[in-house]
Design an enzyme around this catalytic site. Structure first.
Site, short mmCIF file in Angstrom:
data_model
loop_
_atom_site.label_atom_id
_atom_site.label_comp_id
_atom_site.label_asym_id
_atom_site.label_seq_id
_atom_site.Cartn_x
_atom_site.Cartn_y
_atom_site.Cartn_z
N GLU A 419 12.15 -56.56 4.16
CA GLU A 419 13.23 -55.62 4.48
C GLU A 419 12.91 -54.82 5.74
OE1 GLU A 419 14.33 -53.45 0.92
OE2 GLU A 419 15.04 -55.30 -0.01
N GLU A 498 13.80 -61.89 -3.06
CA GLU A 498 13.79 -60.76 -4.01
C GLU A 498 15.17 -60.62 -4.62
OE1 GLU A 498 11.73 -57.22 -2.60
OE2 GLU A 498 13.05 -55.99 -3.84
C1 GAL Z 1 13.73 -53.57 -2.59
C2 GAL Z 1 12.32 -53.45 -1.99
C3 GAL Z 1 11.28 -53.30 -3.07
C4 GAL Z 1 11.70 -52.28 -4.07
C5 GAL Z 1 13.04 -52.66 -4.64
C6 GAL Z 1 13.54 -51.72 -5.72
O1 GAL Z 1 14.71 -53.35 -1.67
O2 GAL Z 1 12.02 -54.59 -1.25
O3 GAL Z 1 10.06 -52.93 -2.49
O4 GAL Z 1 11.78 -51.04 -3.45
O5 GAL Z 1 13.98 -52.65 -3.59
O6 GAL Z 1 14.83 -52.11 -6.15
#
Ligand code: GAL
Length: 806
Positions: A419, A498
């Site tokens: 991100e 993710e």
């Molecule tokens: C994502 C991020 C993670 C964590 C997650 C929580 O955007 O990459 O590190 O923060 O959100 O939902």
């Protein structure tokens, strides 16, 4: 004259070193350290001088033993645990016979900003807390009983990582002794460019360093073993290495009928590289590798050894719950075993390189790993994070990561960032493109595995996508857009780096079960109550940018172009307790809680991703008479499930369409027995029962292993259940449980999986149960014998467990 004499003396010792077979060693250097701490956010010399040295054994995380503190600059993202500045010191001696050897100190990771000195000489500084690094101590050492002093300072100013990082020398330290000519650190690179069932080409590059002042003829012998210890190949080559230089030597051979590495049969080979000078062995260096092939297809996803495989992975941060960030192989292995048992086959090391032992375990156990480098580049996310160092250090850190990790068969992809803010900025902003190309060329110069990055901007205008640096587009979240991804990025290979960020507290249920909360328990606050800092373990809450488990799994299973996904997260981790403020201090995102106890979603995965027969019904069966309760079931290997309450059928349910569970809504609660029966072709496959529990009556304990190694590291994880007289878990039991250990070991940690429990992890005497469960982690010392863990609570029948140390 003095100089000349010293020079002659040096040559003489070198000659001796070459004459003898060098006794090369690489040993843990974890014992007998001293430590002092200034836990203020900025280092103050006075505070440090006043602090007392305490004896510590590494790996060591100083933050985990502190009190949770709402004023900590780490905030609840960093688990409300302070960082600060820590000083470590270790005295040691070296025998005279080591004179003339090359002696190195290896740090697998120090969080963060470490500086290392040997005998007052500064060896160097490493800002990134997740990098492994080595220093050559040879010129500064004393031998023959004279004292050497090694000092390490670690400065962990908070906030840095967006999660709990831990502080200090939290990974292993190694002392390495080598002969005059030796294989360099991370000096081998083994690939298998062609692989079939019939044969594989194995290519081995070995980088050899000559520390002598003269060109030296050497022999490099590489002996390759299979995983049964049988020699499959011996390669030998003679060459000369110039004075004080290094040489990189390729060797290759064809391996007939290779035993392929796969997630079910993770066969490993071992290459032992030996360096000889005048027939005397100067070094021996072992590299583990695997033989496997893989590719990503634009339309049909991921293939391992030419067979399609859907990657069902999870993201993991590195903390080990009550043990903090201090690595422990058994604790890591337990996490991976639990994940494997529910059918998880992939791990993303979010958002940084892991401990080397984590990848060793992934090799041995069969996981498809994304090895991630950074959470930020030049544009930071927190005041003291890596953006402060990126410009100066990214090349070194990324190079070291790839050199260290590129022989692991479990590593399939490199992620150059999570991100990353520089992906945005539009057309005019070229920074993201420049950095992405730079990082990709660093990786490509060392390895040809696919490069990805975890992206959040789903647009061809995304600067990281536009850079052309990615082999594989990695996307985070936006699950509603998943079906459209193939159209949006035609001809591109896609992975979901993710997804999910579902929120659950083990054993908590919020009705109605099928109305989805995108902000978890805040709903309760809106309805006039106060937040109770729990999230519902029906699969019905997620972060607003995210999705429930079932919502995420459905498209993954449906669309072949999606090669796989890595869900946020396998385990709860310390820090980032979205959506709650203090006292919440650990995350709700795990499929498994911080203590390692499965939440209900664990059984969803087990039912979908394994062939083990599953019938899991929930919630618990302790409610108020007349209350209306929804009951869910995860099941597989059957056509239908029938539910009975006190013998009366509540009906049969069958999964239809893409359903991954069945449910019975608004069942009027009456105490008794809820029983589910799954059937296939009318035949009973499995039954499952939950009974209304009576008053808490006794403690029941079970150890995951009743025999452990007496090696000062091995652990037994003891689960404690609060039960009623008849052996039913009491669903909301929160009794204070006391622990004491007899024998030569220690209680390494206590936990219960509750995200808001502010009892310090330094307390190893008692802990409350959370929703009926607690955990004690028992560690062996170095003596063989018996350990007995006594477990008691006021008003309850206590228990004890014996653990044998072998
Ligand atoms: C994502 C991020 C993670 C964590 C997650 C929580 O955007 O990459 O590190 O923060 O959100 O939902």
């Amino acid at each position: 004259m003095k100089k000349l004499l010293l020079g002659l003396f040096a040559l003489a010792t070198v000659a001796i070193a070459v004459r003898a077979n060098a006794q090369n060693t690489r040993e843990k250097f974890n014992e007998n350290w001293l430590f002092k701490l200034d836990s203020a956010n900025d280092y103050s010399k006075n505070a440090m001088d006043a602090a007392k040295w305490q004896p510590v054994t590494l790996p060591h995380d100083w933050s985990i033993g502190l009190n949770f503190d709402s004023t900590s600059p780490s905030g609840n993202e960093g688990a409300c645990l302070r960082g600060g500045t820590g000083l470590y010191q270790k005295e040691f001696t070296l025998p005279s016979k080591d004179k003339g050897k090359n002696i190195f100190i290896d740090f697998d990771g120090v969080y963060m900003n470490s500086t290392v000195w040997i005998n007052g000489h500064k060896l160097g500084t490493r800002p990134y807390g997740y990098s492994s690094f080595q220093y050559d101590m040879t010129p500064y050492l004393k031998f023959g009983g004279e004292k050497n002093v090694l000092k390490v300072m670690a400065e962990n100013h908070q906030p840095s990582s967006r999660w709990y990082s831990g502080s200090g020398i939290y990974r292993n330290v190694w002392l390495e002794k080598k002969g005059s000519v030796y294989v360099d650190n991370w000096g081998t690179y083994i690939t298998t460019p062609e692989v079939s069932d019939a044969q594989a080409t194995v290519s081995i590059q070995t980088r050899i360093k000559n520390s002598l002042q003269q060109a030296t003829p050497i022999e490099l012998k590489t002996i390759v073993y299979d995983d049964k210890g049988r020699i499959v190949k011996v390669l030998s080559q003679k060459m000369s290495v110039n004075a004080g230089t290094e040489i990189e030597k390729p060797q290759s051979f064809v391996l007939p009928h290779p035993e392929l590495w796969s997630i079910k049969t993770p066969h490993l080979y071992k290459a032992v590289s030996q360096v000889f000078v005048h027939n005397k062995k100067q070094d021996e260096y072992t590299t583990t590798f695997g033989v496997r092939s893989f590719h990503f297809d634009v339309d049909s996803g991921f293939y391992l050894n030419h067979k399609p495989l859907k990657i069902v992975g999870v993201c993991m941060h590195h903390d080990l719950g009550a043990l903090g960030a201090a690595i422990n192989v058994r604790a890591m292995q337990r996490q991976l075993e639990i994940l494997k048992s529910m059918g998880i086959n992939g791990i993303r090391t979010s958002h940084n390189p892991p401990a080397p032992e984590w990848l060793d375990l992934c090799d041995k156990m069969g996981f498809i790993v994304i090895d991630e480098a950074f959470d930020c580049w030049e544009d930071g996310k927190n005041k003291y994070d890596y953006h402060l160092y990126f410009k100066q250090w990214h090349k070194r850190d990324l190079t070291d990561q790839v050199l260290r990790d590129r022989n692991h068969p479990s590593v399939f992809m490199w992620s150059i960032g999570n991100e990353i803010p520089e992906q945005g900025g539009g057309d005019k902003d070229t920074v993201g493109r420049r950095i992405a190309r730079d990082l990709s060329s660093i990786v490509k110069s060392l390895d040809n595995r696919p490069i990805t990055s975890a992206l959040t901007e789903f647009s061809p205008k995304n600067n990281i996508i536009k850079s052309g640096a990615l082999d594989l587009l990695g996307f985070n979240y936006h699950f509603r857009m998943l079906p459209k991804l193939a159209e949006m990025f035609p001809g591109q290979k896609i992975i979901l780096t993710e997804t999910t960020s579902a929120l659950q507290s083990r054993g908590e249920y919020l009705m109605p079960s099928d109305s989805i909360r995108r902000w978890a328990g805040f709903t309760r606050e809106k309805n006039g109550g106060t937040p109770d800092f729990t999230c519902s373990a029906y699969d019905n809450s997620s972060a607003p940018w995210a999705s429930t488990y079932e919502e995420t799994l459905k498209p993954l299973l449906k669309y072949p172009f999606l090669s796989g996904m890595y869900m946020w997260t396998g385990f709860d981790y310390l820090g980032e307790p979205t959506p709650y403020p203090y006292p919440a201090r650990s995350s709700y995102f795990g499929i498994v809680d911080l203590a390692g106890f499965p939440k209900d979603a664990y059984y969803l995965f087990k039912s979908v991703c394994t062939t083990d027969t599953v019938l899991h019904i929930f919630p618990h069966w302790n409610w108020k008479p007349g209350q209306k309760i929804d009951v869910w079931a995860y099941y597989n290997n059957a056509d239908e499930v029938e539910l009975f309450l006190n013998g009366k059928s509540l009906g049969i349910r069958k999964k239809t369409g893409d359903d991954l569970h069945v449910q019975w809504n608004n069942i009027v609660f009456e105490p008794g027995t809820l029983k589910a029966v799954s059937r296939k072709d009318g035949k009973i496959i499995k039954t499952s029962e939950i009974k209304t529990a009576g008053k808490a009556y006794k403690l029941v304990a079970s150890a995951d292993r009743s025999t452990i190694n007496a090696d000062g590291e091995d652990l037994s994880f003891v689960k404690i259940t609060v039960e009623d007289k008849d052996g039913n878990m009491v669903p909301h039991a929160d009794n204070v449980i006391d622990f004491s250990l007899k024998g030569d070991g220690e209680i390494a940690g206590l936990d219960n999986g509750c995200e808001t429990d502010l009892t310090s992890f330094s307390n190893k005497k008692w802990r409350k149960a959370f929703n009926g469960l607690a955990l004690a982690i028992v560690k062996a010392h170095h003596k063989k014998g018996k350990l007995t863990l006594h477990i008691s609570a006021d008003g309850l029948q206590g228990t004890s467990v014996d653990i044998e140390m072998k």
